[in-house]
Design a protein around this motif. Structure first.
Motif, PDB file in Angstrom:
ATOM      1  N   ASP A 137       8.874  -9.015  -0.528  1.00  0.00           N
ATOM      2  CA  ASP A 137      10.134  -8.040   0.333  1.00  0.00           C
ATOM      3  C   ASP A 137      10.952  -6.776  -0.447  1.00  0.00           C
ATOM      4  O   ASP A 137      10.025  -5.309  -0.205  1.00  0.00           O
ATOM      5  N   HIS A 140       7.199  -3.913   0.618  1.00  0.00           N
ATOM      6  CA  HIS A 140       7.301  -3.501   1.690  1.00  0.00           C
ATOM      7  C   HIS A 140       8.654  -3.051   1.441  1.00  0.00           C
ATOM      8  O   HIS A 140       8.703  -1.729   2.347  1.00  0.00           O
ATOM      9  N   GLU A 141       9.868  -2.846   0.713  1.00  0.00           N
ATOM     10  CA  GLU A 141      11.058  -1.793   0.849  1.00  0.00           C
ATOM     11  C   GLU A 141      10.881  -0.718   0.395  1.00  0.00           C
ATOM     12  O   GLU A 141      11.159   0.024   0.592  1.00  0.00           O
ATOM     13  N   THR A 218       0.958  -6.138   2.308  1.00  0.00           N
ATOM     14  CA  THR A 218       1.491  -5.364   3.663  1.00  0.00           C
ATOM     15  C   THR A 218       1.741  -5.674   4.938  1.00  0.00           C
ATOM     16  O   THR A 218       2.702  -5.082   5.449  1.00  0.00           O
ATOM     17  N   ARG A 219       2.041  -7.626   4.504  1.00  0.00           N
ATOM     18  CA  ARG A 219       2.553  -7.370   6.101  1.00  0.00           C
ATOM     19  C   ARG A 219       2.080  -7.027   7.228  1.00  0.00           C
ATOM     20  O   ARG A 219       2.522  -6.857   8.277  1.00  0.00           O
TER      21      ARG A 219
END
Length: 268
Positions: A137, A140-141, A218-219
């Motif tokens: 998380d 990603h943020e 990286t999602r």
């Protein structure tokens, strides 16, 4: 899930050049190779290597002139599970011996430089799996996926400062933070479904609850749609082509598509 993978690589070599290539799907417990082919044009004599623990495969050869390497495989990766928040973190005394190197700092993931930050940011979170999900998380943020801000020598430290990079940069920083939390982590090269644009993908694995869990910092691609190629301490260990001398990439095409569930039954 069954996946059809094709990689076509064209390189130019000015003279006879020794190469090591890692483009074939690994023969690992979480994926079954139903069929595959590897062709090199013009023909070359190959030395084949199989890692006894990870199942990754590499070939060595001497190449010269313009060379096309083409690999195609039909792979069944079963039902790969996403990381569970409940996955337990091991004491070091519980870990298998072969996992221990992935606790240590490496060239591109100097985890010792991130101990203070990682402990302050994530150690209030209970559970190994929950901590790693919090790391993902955070990445990603705080990181932007941007081409051109990093290069082959970019380390996790640089990415932490720049807050941008590509898949290998996300992976190196994710590995550094994970090891700083005393959890084994290793880099993985993979073919990935739905990756846009299609390319070799760098992700990582964490060792929790007695097994390795694949995660994508990286999602950009689902872990259930990945085909594992190679694993290592960081990108230095998982390069798809390593050459003795400089060479030129003339063309590269990667294709990954979902195959019908009945594909490969006759071959099996």
């Amino acid at each position: 899930m069954k996946l059809d993978v094709t990689a076509t690589l064209t390189y130019g070599f000015d003279s006879d050049t020794q190469v090591i290539a890692a483009i074939e799907a690994a023969r690992s417990p979480d994926q079954t190779i139903l069929s595959e082919s590897l062709t090199i044009s013009p023909d070359a004599v190959l030395v084949r290597d199989l890692h006894p623990e990870t199942g990754e495969r590499r070939f060595r050869a001497a190449l010269s002139g313009q060379v096309e390497i083409r690999y195609r495989a039909l792979v069944d990766n079963g039902n790969r599970e996403p990381l569970s928040a409940a996955a337990r973190q091991h004491d070091w005394s519980e870990l298998p011996q072969e996992v221990l190197p992935y606790l240590l700092p490496s060239r591109f993931s100097p985890s010792d430089e991130f101990m203070r930050f990682a402990q302050r940011e994530f150690c209030s979170i209970d559970g190994g799996g929950a901590r790693i999900l919090a790391v993902l998380d955070w990445l990603h943020e705080h990181l932007d996926y941007v081409h051109g801000v990093s290069h082959a020598q970019t380390t996790a430290q640089h990415t932490f400062i720049d807050r941008a990079g590509v898949c290998r940069d996300f992976t190196h920083l994710g590995i550094a933070l994970t090891r700083a939390l005393n959890i084994p982590a290793r880099a993985v090269s993979a073919y990935a479904l739905d990756l846009d644009p299609p390319d070799f993908h760098a992700v990582f694995e964490v060792y929790l609850d007695g097994r390795w869990w694949l995660v994508d910092p990286t999602r950009l691609a689902p872990v259930e749609g990945m085909v594992r190629i190679a694993t290592g301490r960081d990108a230095a260990d998982i390069a798809f082509l390593t050459s003795q001398f400089n060479c030129q990439c003339l063309a590269q095409t990667i294709k990954v598509s979902r195959a019908p569930e009945d594909a490969g039954l006759q071959a099996a």
